[in-house]
Design an enzyme around this catalytic site. Structure first.
Site, PDB file in Angstrom:
ATOM      1  N   THR B 140       0.800  -1.220   0.000  1.00  0.00           N
ATOM      2  CA  THR B 140       0.000   0.000   0.000  1.00  0.00           C
ATOM      3  C   THR B 140       0.839   1.280   0.000  1.00  0.00           C
ATOM      4  O   THR B 140       1.866   1.364   0.663  1.00  0.00           O
ATOM      5  CB  THR B 140      -0.925  -0.007   1.243  1.00  0.00           C
ATOM      6  OG1 THR B 140      -1.661  -1.227   1.231  1.00  0.00           O
ATOM      7  CG2 THR B 140      -1.880   1.174   1.245  1.00  0.00           C
ATOM      8  N   GLU B 141       0.361   2.255  -0.776  1.00  0.00           N
ATOM      9  CA  GLU B 141       0.943   3.600  -0.749  1.00  0.00           C
ATOM     10  C   GLU B 141      -0.187   4.575  -0.480  1.00  0.00           C
ATOM     11  O   GLU B 141      -1.359   4.227  -0.667  1.00  0.00           O
ATOM     12  CB  GLU B 141       1.611   3.913  -2.099  1.00  0.00           C
ATOM     13  CG  GLU B 141       2.753   2.965  -2.405  1.00  0.00           C
ATOM     14  CD  GLU B 141       3.407   3.224  -3.760  1.00  0.00           C
ATOM     15  OE1 GLU B 141       3.015   4.201  -4.433  1.00  0.00           O
ATOM     16  OE2 GLU B 141       4.292   2.434  -4.126  1.00  0.00           O
ATOM     17  N   GLY B 143      -1.325   6.840  -2.187  1.00  0.00           N
ATOM     18  CA  GLY B 143      -2.193   7.026  -3.347  1.00  0.00           C
ATOM     19  C   GLY B 143      -2.643   5.728  -3.987  1.00  0.00           C
ATOM     20  O   GLY B 143      -3.280   5.740  -5.035  1.00  0.00           O
ATOM     21  N   SER B 146      -6.517  -0.028  -2.677  1.00  0.00           N
ATOM     22  CA  SER B 146      -7.242  -1.059  -3.419  1.00  0.00           C
ATOM     23  C   SER B 146      -6.704  -1.181  -4.839  1.00  0.00           C
ATOM     24  O   SER B 146      -6.556  -2.281  -5.370  1.00  0.00           O
ATOM     25  CB  SER B 146      -8.724  -0.697  -3.520  1.00  0.00           C
ATOM     26  OG  SER B 146      -9.244  -0.456  -2.250  1.00  0.00           O
ATOM     27  N   ILE B 171       2.095  -0.096   6.743  1.00  0.00           N
ATOM     28  CA  ILE B 171       2.738  -1.405   6.642  1.00  0.00           C
ATOM     29  C   ILE B 171       2.991  -1.971   8.043  1.00  0.00           C
ATOM     30  O   ILE B 171       3.780  -1.431   8.822  1.00  0.00           O
ATOM     31  CB  ILE B 171       4.056  -1.328   5.839  1.00  0.00           C
ATOM     32  CG1 ILE B 171       3.835  -0.575   4.517  1.00  0.00           C
ATOM     33  CG2 ILE B 171       4.609  -2.747   5.591  1.00  0.00           C
ATOM     34  CD1 ILE B 171       2.747  -1.124   3.595  1.00  0.00           C
ATOM     35  N   GLN B 298     -36.587 -13.320  25.001  1.00  0.00           N
ATOM     36  CA  GLN B 298     -36.773 -14.253  23.885  1.00  0.00           C
ATOM     37  C   GLN B 298     -36.052 -13.716  22.653  1.00  0.00           C
ATOM     38  O   GLN B 298     -35.392 -14.435  21.920  1.00  0.00           O
ATOM     39  CB  GLN B 298     -38.271 -14.444  23.597  1.00  0.00           C
ATOM     40  CG  GLN B 298     -38.576 -15.425  22.473  1.00  0.00           C
ATOM     41  CD  GLN B 298     -38.002 -16.825  22.746  1.00  0.00           C
ATOM     42  OE1 GLN B 298     -37.931 -17.291  23.883  1.00  0.00           O
ATOM     43  NE2 GLN B 298     -37.545 -17.493  21.687  1.00  0.00           N
ATOM     44  N   GLU B 382      -6.155  -6.702   3.031  1.00  0.00           N
ATOM     45  CA  GLU B 382      -6.212  -7.851   2.119  1.00  0.00           C
ATOM     46  C   GLU B 382      -7.381  -7.757   1.154  1.00  0.00           C
ATOM     47  O   GLU B 382      -7.953  -8.773   0.760  1.00  0.00           O
ATOM     48  CB  GLU B 382      -6.324  -9.165   2.904  1.00  0.00           C
ATOM     49  CG  GLU B 382      -5.120  -9.514   3.732  1.00  0.00           C
ATOM     50  CD  GLU B 382      -3.917  -9.869   2.879  1.00  0.00           C
ATOM     51  OE1 GLU B 382      -2.944  -9.096   2.918  1.00  0.00           O
ATOM     52  OE2 GLU B 382      -3.944 -10.885   2.178  1.00  0.00           O
TER      53      GLU B 382
HETATM   54  C1  FAD Z   1      -4.305  -1.521  10.401  1.00  0.00           C
HETATM   55  C2  FAD Z   1      -3.911  -1.636   8.976  1.00  0.00           C
HETATM   56  C3  FAD Z   1      -2.845  -2.445   8.632  1.00  0.00           C
HETATM   57  C4  FAD Z   1      -2.430  -2.554   7.304  1.00  0.00           C
HETATM   58  N1  FAD Z   1      -1.357  -3.341   7.019  1.00  0.00           N
HETATM   59  C5  FAD Z   1      -0.896  -3.370   5.735  1.00  0.00           C
HETATM   60  C6  FAD Z   1       0.292  -4.086   5.423  1.00  0.00           C
HETATM   61  O1  FAD Z   1       0.897  -4.712   6.288  1.00  0.00           O
HETATM   62  N2  FAD Z   1       0.742  -4.056   4.147  1.00  0.00           N
HETATM   63  C7  FAD Z   1       0.087  -3.379   3.156  1.00  0.00           C
HETATM   64  O2  FAD Z   1       0.553  -3.397   2.024  1.00  0.00           O
HETATM   65  N3  FAD Z   1      -1.049  -2.689   3.415  1.00  0.00           N
HETATM   66  C8  FAD Z   1      -1.549  -2.654   4.682  1.00  0.00           C
HETATM   67  N4  FAD Z   1      -2.697  -1.953   4.967  1.00  0.00           N
HETATM   68  C9  FAD Z   1      -3.331  -1.202   3.905  1.00  0.00           C
HETATM   69  C10 FAD Z   1      -4.630  -1.792   3.382  1.00  0.00           C
HETATM   70  O3  FAD Z   1      -4.345  -2.929   2.618  1.00  0.00           O
HETATM   71  C11 FAD Z   1      -5.369  -0.711   2.557  1.00  0.00           C
HETATM   72  O4  FAD Z   1      -5.835   0.257   3.469  1.00  0.00           O
HETATM   73  C12 FAD Z   1      -6.492  -1.294   1.748  1.00  0.00           C
HETATM   74  O5  FAD Z   1      -5.990  -2.011   0.656  1.00  0.00           O
HETATM   75  C13 FAD Z   1      -7.464  -0.231   1.222  1.00  0.00           C
HETATM   76  O6  FAD Z   1      -6.789   0.776   0.519  1.00  0.00           O
HETATM   77  P1  FAD Z   1      -7.064   2.310   0.849  1.00  0.00           P
HETATM   78  O7  FAD Z   1      -6.962   2.481   2.308  1.00  0.00           O
HETATM   79  O8  FAD Z   1      -6.153   3.110   0.004  1.00  0.00           O
HETATM   80  O9  FAD Z   1      -8.551   2.568   0.409  1.00  0.00           O
HETATM   81  P2  FAD Z   1      -9.073   2.933  -1.079  1.00  0.00           P
HETATM   82  O10 FAD Z   1      -8.467   2.020  -2.056  1.00  0.00           O
HETATM   83  O11 FAD Z   1      -8.889   4.393  -1.288  1.00  0.00           O
HETATM   84  O12 FAD Z   1     -10.611   2.593  -0.950  1.00  0.00           O
HETATM   85  C14 FAD Z   1     -11.566   3.461  -0.324  1.00  0.00           C
HETATM   86  C15 FAD Z   1     -12.959   2.836  -0.425  1.00  0.00           C
HETATM   87  O13 FAD Z   1     -13.346   2.723  -1.802  1.00  0.00           O
HETATM   88  C16 FAD Z   1     -13.688   1.378  -2.129  1.00  0.00           C
HETATM   89  N5  FAD Z   1     -13.275   1.095  -3.494  1.00  0.00           N
HETATM   90  C17 FAD Z   1     -12.038   1.236  -4.037  1.00  0.00           C
HETATM   91  N6  FAD Z   1     -12.037   0.874  -5.344  1.00  0.00           N
HETATM   92  C18 FAD Z   1     -13.301   0.473  -5.646  1.00  0.00           C
HETATM   93  C19 FAD Z   1     -13.940  -0.026  -6.833  1.00  0.00           C
HETATM   94  N7  FAD Z   1     -13.284  -0.227  -7.976  1.00  0.00           N
HETATM   95  N8  FAD Z   1     -15.264  -0.335  -6.765  1.00  0.00           N
HETATM   96  C20 FAD Z   1     -15.959  -0.149  -5.602  1.00  0.00           C
HETATM   97  N9  FAD Z   1     -15.398   0.322  -4.463  1.00  0.00           N
HETATM   98  C21 FAD Z   1     -14.086   0.624  -4.469  1.00  0.00           C
HETATM   99  C22 FAD Z   1     -12.938   0.549  -1.122  1.00  0.00           C
HETATM  100  O14 FAD Z   1     -13.556  -0.690  -0.925  1.00  0.00           O
HETATM  101  C23 FAD Z   1     -13.013   1.403   0.125  1.00  0.00           C
HETATM  102  O15 FAD Z   1     -14.246   1.203   0.745  1.00  0.00           O
HETATM  103  C24 FAD Z   1      -3.136  -1.855   6.301  1.00  0.00           C
HETATM  104  C25 FAD Z   1      -4.231  -1.060   6.628  1.00  0.00           C
HETATM  105  C26 FAD Z   1      -4.632  -0.947   7.955  1.00  0.00           C
HETATM  106  C27 FAD Z   1      -5.821  -0.094   8.270  1.00  0.00           C
END
Ligand code: FAD
Lengths: 334, 410
Positions: B140-141, B143, B146, B171, B298, B382
């Protein structure tokens, strides 16, 4: 093996005649016989009662496959052996009623009252689970049945029952009644969901709107994904409760759980299947309208979701939280 | 169906895990939550874990464990043992469970993409018991969450090194990790095809932690952001080697590792749900006389039953995905189904418990309140439930990729 035999029977004998059987409000006798000849009808029945003794898991595979083709016919076939499964004795087909609201009156060994809808072949015999009782009563005389048109599942034949001081002939434990009825209904509901999902999937892959395949609009794709998830959950739930029944352990929580899961999911899946066909889904030209009605009826059988939750609720605070491992025999993997 | 009979060694380990859970995982998780700081890496608990032979290796991989003697024709039981142990550990405390030493989520890509030498080099040390070791997974970055195709961390080849520049966010365990598997792109205009996975080792010049996140839950482990500033990574640390990345192997490798980690993450929510359900059940037993004709009772019993059903069924979906993995059958669909289904069920279980407790549920120190905050993350990491639906739809109706490319079928 069992599963593929059931699937072959369902695809070749039931599917091509779905609407005919529905209109005739019965399965033709030669078909029931043909089903009996495959041996599938007795697969799960104990050997002592003349069956193959393969248990509830085998039954579940059979009726799941039949329901994927036609829930109405599957129900008709499943009902005819249900009395046998509950009793372990050959009682022949029986009407089954589960009274959770004290609508039937029982006193001094007699049952009276009206029961709005029961399915199956008419024989004058009935098995009734009385409200708040932990046994079901078997009745051989004093029950009259008048044909009625059910909201769905016409193929299984609907009846209104009238109990006129009908004497109780015998009692069976409620557990046997609840497990077998809920397991059958849950299995049919799971098969119905799979069937509706497949129908909607095929349709949305064909039809185009706004320049692309319907299934490829995210709003539609997500609904299909949800339908697939729920269908899978229902299927695993009925497998699990069947396994639990076969293990000989108390299974009432599990069969109630499978029923609730399968009922709630089928109501969602079958409704959404119709929805995804739009106006076309509303017409009799497609099967989805049938699934939509069938989910409603199957999910209200034998106490419905409320009845299942009452049963399950009574067990809830005494359930263990340890992970229970189903130690299943590999050979039974379908 | 799904055979989950455990061998004796696994049963013994499960018993140990229970002991560990009660004595350490849960109390440490509660303490970390209260103090709002992770369990320190030098905590005696971690040494204890290593001594007991728990942690210190990939939870779901027999090969990582040095056992290669398994009959190759017999299905593995690794994935199934993985979901059972992950559930049990999360039942005690999901935060402490993630804090356990081991390669963590970084283990899966090394296992799926790494060469035999790389597996031995990076996973081998986890067999040693001298000190706790951790691994991390950095995709994850800020920007790109997902939409992983959008990662901007670059990798430029320079002789027998790659030079990495960019930053990663959220991370987990990255501050204490021996290495982080970092995904970077060799050409940002080429999307996923240009992704490469590198093992960035601790102490690499230019790697620095820039922020430790303040999370609403799961405080027993740290989740950090870091930057890579001209980090020189030897070619030997490119997972799978150069040839592996012909075609779309890099992206597929990462996705394949999700097939094995998604059921694990999904089942962690089942573990939390189980803890929440049990807490609610015990609260009912202790505080309500349910055979009194109080209408709410109940309803409470039925809601408790309904919740239990959903938890049991969520678990079945996780087991099913793991069973398929052990039988070397494709399980992408089932893994995503489990991951989409289980976390919302678990959130509902914690919420139901709080509702059953009524006013006692909304005091800030209620244990269920912690679970309510903890469990939410499982619907985000994930792949969110939305992303899982995209994966499911791709499998069932060839739903095209999010960025418009054709459906990815193998
Ligand atoms: C406690 C914690 C630990 C983590 N640990 C790790 C780690 O160890 N390694 C790592 O790499 N990452 C890690 N992450 C990151 C995590 O994987 C990301 O936060 C996650 O993938 C979501 O990305 P985002 O936060 O950028 O949300 P975004 O991608 O910006 O999504 C925002 C919302 O939009 C929705 N969305 C996005 N695209 C679509 C689409 N095409 N259609 C419909 N809905 C959509 C999403 O479901 C979400 O509800 C961690 C995150 C947390 C909170």
């Amino acid at each position: 093996m069992i599963r593929s035999t059931a699937e072959a029977f369902a695809r070749s004998e039931l599917l091509p005649k779905v609407r005919d059987h529905e209109a005739a409000q019965a399965l033709p006798a030669h078909l029931s016989k043909k089903f009996d000849d495959t041996g599938l009808g007795l697969a799960g029945v104990p050997e002592t009662a003349g069956g193959a003794g393969l248990g509830a898991f085998a039954d579940t595979l059979v009726y799941y496959e039949l329901s994927r083709a036609d829930a109405g016919a599957a129900f008709a076939l499943g009902l005819s052996g249900l009395g046998l499964r509950i009793f372990g004795l050959n009682t022949g087909p029986v009407h089954l009623a589960s009274d959770i609201d004290q609508r039937l009156e029982a006193s001094g060994g007699f049952v009276s009252g009206k029961w709005p809808l029961s399915f199956g072949r008419e024989t004058g015999r009935a098995l009734v689970l009385l409200s708040g009782s932990d046994s079901a009563v078997f009745i051989e005389t004093g029950v009259s049945a008048t044909p009625c048109r059910p909201a769905a599942l016409d193929t299984a034949q609907g009846w209104t029952l009238s109990f006129d001081k009908a004497p109780v002939k015998k009692t069976v434990p409620a557990a046997a009644f609840q497990n077998h009825t809920r397991q059958l209904a849950a299995t049919l509901l799971a098969g119905l969901s799979a069937c509706a999902l497949e129908y909607a999937r095929a349709y949305t892959m064909e039809r185009k709107t706004f320049g692309r395949t319907l299934a490829h609009h995210q709003g539609v794709a997500f609904v299909l994904a949800e339908m697939a998830m729920r269908t899978e959950a229902s299927r695993l739930a009925v497998w699990r409760s069947a396994w639990r029944m076969d293990s000989g352990k108390e299974a009432r929580f599990d069969t109630a759980a499978a029923f609730v899961e399968a009922a709630q999911n089928a109501l969602f899946v079958c409704d959404q299947a119709l929805q995804l066909l739009g106006g076309h889904g509303y017409m009799k030209d497609h099967f989805v309208e049938k699934y939509f009605r069938e989910a409603r009826v199957l999910s209200q059988l034998w106490g419905g979701v409320d009845g299942a939750l009452m049963t399950a609720g009574a067990f809830s605070t005494s359930l263990s939280t340890e992970i229970g491992f189903p130690e299943l025999v590999e050979g039974r993997t379908p | 169906m799904i055979d989950l009979s455990l061998d004796n060694a696994s049963r013994a380990q499960l018993t140990m895990l229970k002991w560990l859970g009660e004595k350490y995982l849960r109390p440490l998780g509660i303490e970390a939550d209260r103090l709002e700081r992770p369990i320190p890496p030098d905590h005696e608990f971690f040494l204890k874990v290593l001594e007991m032979g728990l942690g210190g290796r990939g939870l779901n991989d027999e090969e990582d464990n040095g056992k290669k003697s398994r009959d190759p024709d017999k299905p593995s039981s690794g994935a199934r043992r993985g979901v059972i142990f992950a559930e049990e550990a999360s039942y005690w405390d999901r935060g402490s469970a993630v804090a356990l030493p081991g390669p963590g989520l970084g283990g899966a890509p090394i296992h799926h993409m790494g060469t035999p030498e790389q597996k031995e080099r990076f996973l081998g040390p986890f067999r040693q018991k001298d000190r706790p070791r951790w691994g991390a997974f950095g995709m994850t970055e800020a920007g790109a969450g997902s939409d992983v195709a959008g990662i901007r961390t670059t990798a430029v080849k320079d002789g027998d090194h790659y030079v990495l520049n960019g930053s990663k966010t959220f991370i987990s365990n990255s501050q204490r990790a021996e290495w982080v598997v970092v995904f970077a792109t060799v050409d940002p205009s080429k999307g996923r095809d240009a992704h490469r996975a590198f093992v960035v080792e601790k102490g690499t010049p230019g790697f620095s932690i820039t922020r430790v996140e303040k999370k609403i839950g799961l405080r027993a482990y740290e989740t950090c952001s870091f930057t890579l500033d001209n980090c020189r990574i030897p070619v030997a640390n490119l997972l799978g080697g150069e040839a592996f990345y012909e075609g779309r192997a890099g992206f597929k490798g990462a996705m394949k590792s999700f097939d094995s980690t998604r059921p694990i993450v999904a089942v962690m929510s089942v573990g939390i749900a189980r803890a929440a359900w049990e807490h609610a059940r015990d609260f009912i037993r202790q505080n309500y006389v349910t055979d009194r004709p109080v209408p709410r009772y109940q309803r409470i019993l039925e809601r408790l039953a309904l919740m239990r059903m959903k938890i049991d069924h969520a678990r079945l979906l996780c087991w099913r995905a793991a069973w398929l993995a052990d039988h070397k059958k494709p399980n992408t669909l089932e893994a995503s189904i489990a991951k989409a289904y289980a976390p919302p069920v678990a959130l509902e279980a914690t919420r139901l418990g709080l509702e059953i407790m009524a006013d006692a549920g909304i005091t800030g120190d209620a244990y269920l309140d912690k679970l309510y905050r903890d469990v939410k993350v499982l619907d985000i990491v994930e792949g969110t439930q939305q992303i899982q639906r995209i994966v499911i739809a791709r499998r069932i109706v060839d739903y095209p990729g999010v960025s418009g490319e054709p459906a990815d079928k193998e």
